[in-house]
Enzyme design. Structure first.
Site, PDB file in Angstrom:
ATOM      1  N   CYS A  97      34.804 -70.479  61.771  1.00  0.00           N
ATOM      2  CA  CYS A  97      34.329 -70.194  60.682  1.00  0.00           C
ATOM      3  C   CYS A  97      34.362 -68.820  60.440  1.00  0.00           C
ATOM      4  CB  CYS A  97      32.751 -70.154  60.584  1.00  0.00           C
ATOM      5  SG  CYS A  97      31.941 -71.244  61.127  1.00  0.00           S
ATOM      6  N   HIS A 123      30.555 -66.837  54.081  1.00  0.00           N
ATOM      7  CA  HIS A 123      30.878 -67.839  54.939  1.00  0.00           C
ATOM      8  C   HIS A 123      30.047 -68.601  54.615  1.00  0.00           C
ATOM      9  CE1 HIS A 123      31.387 -71.650  57.832  1.00  0.00           C
ATOM     10  NE2 HIS A 123      29.942 -70.769  58.747  1.00  0.00           N
ATOM     11  N   ASN A 141      29.123 -76.969  54.761  1.00  0.00           N
ATOM     12  CA  ASN A 141      29.913 -75.353  55.843  1.00  0.00           C
ATOM     13  C   ASN A 141      31.185 -76.332  55.913  1.00  0.00           C
ATOM     14  OD1 ASN A 141      30.510 -73.784  57.947  1.00  0.00           O
ATOM     15  ND2 ASN A 141      29.111 -74.156  58.937  1.00  0.00           N
TER      16      ASN A 141
HETATM   17  C1  4VN Z   1      27.097 -69.856  61.586  1.00  0.00           C
HETATM   18  C2  4VN Z   1      26.081 -70.411  61.251  1.00  0.00           C
HETATM   19  C3  4VN Z   1      25.577 -71.540  61.605  1.00  0.00           C
HETATM   20  C4  4VN Z   1      24.276 -72.506  61.790  1.00  0.00           C
HETATM   21  C5  4VN Z   1      23.598 -72.018  62.356  1.00  0.00           C
HETATM   22  C6  4VN Z   1      22.167 -72.866  62.084  1.00  0.00           C
HETATM   23  C7  4VN Z   1      22.232 -73.723  61.455  1.00  0.00           C
HETATM   24  C8  4VN Z   1      23.760 -73.348  60.492  1.00  0.00           C
HETATM   25  C9  4VN Z   1      20.019 -73.909  62.663  1.00  0.00           C
HETATM   26  C10 4VN Z   1      18.210 -74.329  62.038  1.00  0.00           C
HETATM   27  C11 4VN Z   1      18.038 -74.809  61.619  1.00  0.00           C
HETATM   28  C12 4VN Z   1      18.910 -75.531  60.334  1.00  0.00           C
HETATM   29  C13 4VN Z   1      20.130 -75.635  60.687  1.00  0.00           C
HETATM   30 CL1  4VN Z   1      24.598 -68.722  61.349  1.00  0.00          CL
HETATM   31  C14 4VN Z   1      26.560 -72.539  61.752  1.00  0.00           C
HETATM   32  C15 4VN Z   1      28.215 -72.590  61.247  1.00  0.00           C
HETATM   33  C16 4VN Z   1      29.149 -72.648  62.005  1.00  0.00           C
HETATM   34  O1  4VN Z   1      30.228 -72.947  60.602  1.00  0.00           O
HETATM   35  C17 4VN Z   1      28.424 -70.771  61.878  1.00  0.00           C
HETATM   36  N1  4VN Z   1      23.044 -73.638  60.653  1.00  0.00           N
HETATM   37  N2  4VN Z   1      20.413 -74.095  61.998  1.00  0.00           N
HETATM   38  C18 4VN Z   1      16.542 -75.427  61.342  1.00  0.00           C
HETATM   39  O2  4VN Z   1      15.517 -75.996  62.138  1.00  0.00           O
HETATM   40  O3  4VN Z   1      16.202 -74.611  59.912  1.00  0.00           O
END
Ligand code: 4VN
Length: 321
Positions: free
Chosen positions: A112, A248, A278
């Site tokens: 990313c 990002h 994403n």
């Molecule tokens: C950077 C990040 C993420 C990412 C990490 C966690 C997340 C995206 C976890 C908790 C969930 C909702 C979704 Cl910070 C991914 C990448 C990859 O490009 C880079 N979402 N979540 C919840 O239970 O609320």
């Protein structure tokens, strides 16, 4: 390092959109959960187009917008974590499809953060031998998604975006900061090749996305504000002077937290994660292109580009557009 500027931007996404409601018919999830936890409403999913195909569409749009001949390109760098093959690189495939016969071409693998990492490499190349450079982030994440895993499958989408850069008398890159935390790489893994270690060895499996969501989320909210502050310091600027923060598009709540940490209004943080999900290395150039086309970013504006994720990696650039 020689001075350069972004000449033009472009983006391309596959035509098919998949709504949260449609996802909830193939896995135990809901529009309400996805929207409130991530900000995502839909994503574009490729039907047959691969990473080099999306990037080639972006490349053709870039060349048409700038009125550059393909043969005038000196360098093509593609940031991707979903390459079409180990070799040829996605960039070499695109070079061939564009007919950019004078350009050297290679991929950058920094997940990313890939677009910022690729721009950093481009800015070190540009000058004596390379005057016209194409930098593209392109991803077909749907092919490495585990569609049985509702914790990751709802997050990602396919797309590509990019820029043309050219030497310029004025400095436009005002500051930057890049960092890698390889000791925490296992928190976001995709495409691990599992090999049967007999002789002859054979690949038994290629792993799909696996993410320790809470750990990556915590990393992002900690590392991104530090990276942005460090890059601003290098530029001798403060967050107040920045016109737009292009982050990002990993999760709307991370963007909101970074805005709060930097004491900046959300109006300075345009987002499009609701439309695309994403898209990893493609997310910043797609958003940058939309902002330029909508007049949200104009010539002379101070723009922060910041990527973060797999590696783990983080990268920030302060650019006078
Ligand atoms: C950077 C990040 C993420 C990412 C990490 C966690 C997340 C995206 C976890 C908790 C969930 C909702 C979704 Cl910070 C991914 C990448 C990859 O490009 C880079 N979402 N979540 C919840 O239970 O609320």
């Amino acid at each position: 390092m020689n001075n350069w500027q972004i000449v033009t931007t472009a983006s391309y996404v596959p035509q098919m959109t998949v709504s949260n409601d449609r996802l909830s018919t193939i896995m135990d999830t809901s529009d309400e959960w996805i929207r409130t936890r991530t900000g995502i409403r839909q994503r574009h999913i490729s039907q047959g187009e691969n990473t080099a195909d999306l990037a080639t569409q972006v490349g053709q749009r870039l060349l048409a917008k700038a009125h550059w001949a393909p043969t005038s390109l000196d360098l093509i760098i593609i940031a991707t974590m979903s390459p079409d093959s180990y070799t040829p690189s996605t960039a070499a495939i695109v070079q061939g499809l564009l007919g950019a016969t004078a350009a050297r071409a290679f991929d950058v693998s920094a997940a990313c953060s890939g677009f910022v990492y690729a721009l950093d490499i481009a800015s070190r190349f540009i000058g004596s031998e390379c005057h016209r450079v194409m930098v593209i982030g392109s991803e077909v994440l749907s092919k490495i998604t585990n569609w049985q895993d509702r914790t990751t499958a709802v997050l990602f989408g396919d797309g590509a975006g990019g820029v043309l850069i050219e030497t310029d008398p004025e400095p436009h890159l005002l500051g930057q900061h890049l960092a890698t935390f390889g000791d925490r790489g296992n928190q976001l893994v995709a495409g691990q090749t599992r090999v049967n270690h007999q002789f002859p060895p054979t690949i038994t499996d290629v792993s799909p996305f696996q993410m320790n969501g809470r750990a990556v989320y915590r990393f992002a909210t900690h590392a991104v504000p530090i990276s942005i502050q460090t890059a601003l310091q290098n530029a001798g600027l403060t967050a107040d002077q920045v016109d737009r923060f292009i982050l990002h598009q990993a999760n709307i709540r991370i963007i909101q937290q970074v805005a709060r940490r930097l004491v900046q209004p959300m109006t300075k943080f345009p987002t499009n994660i609701d439309q695309y999900g994403n898209t990893s290395a493609a997310s910043e150039p797609i958003l940058l292109d939309e902002c330029v086309r909508q007049g949200l970013i104009r010539r002379g504006d101070l723009v922060v580009l910041s990527g973060f994720g797999g590696g783990l990696t983080v990268g920030t650039m302060i650019i006078k557009y």
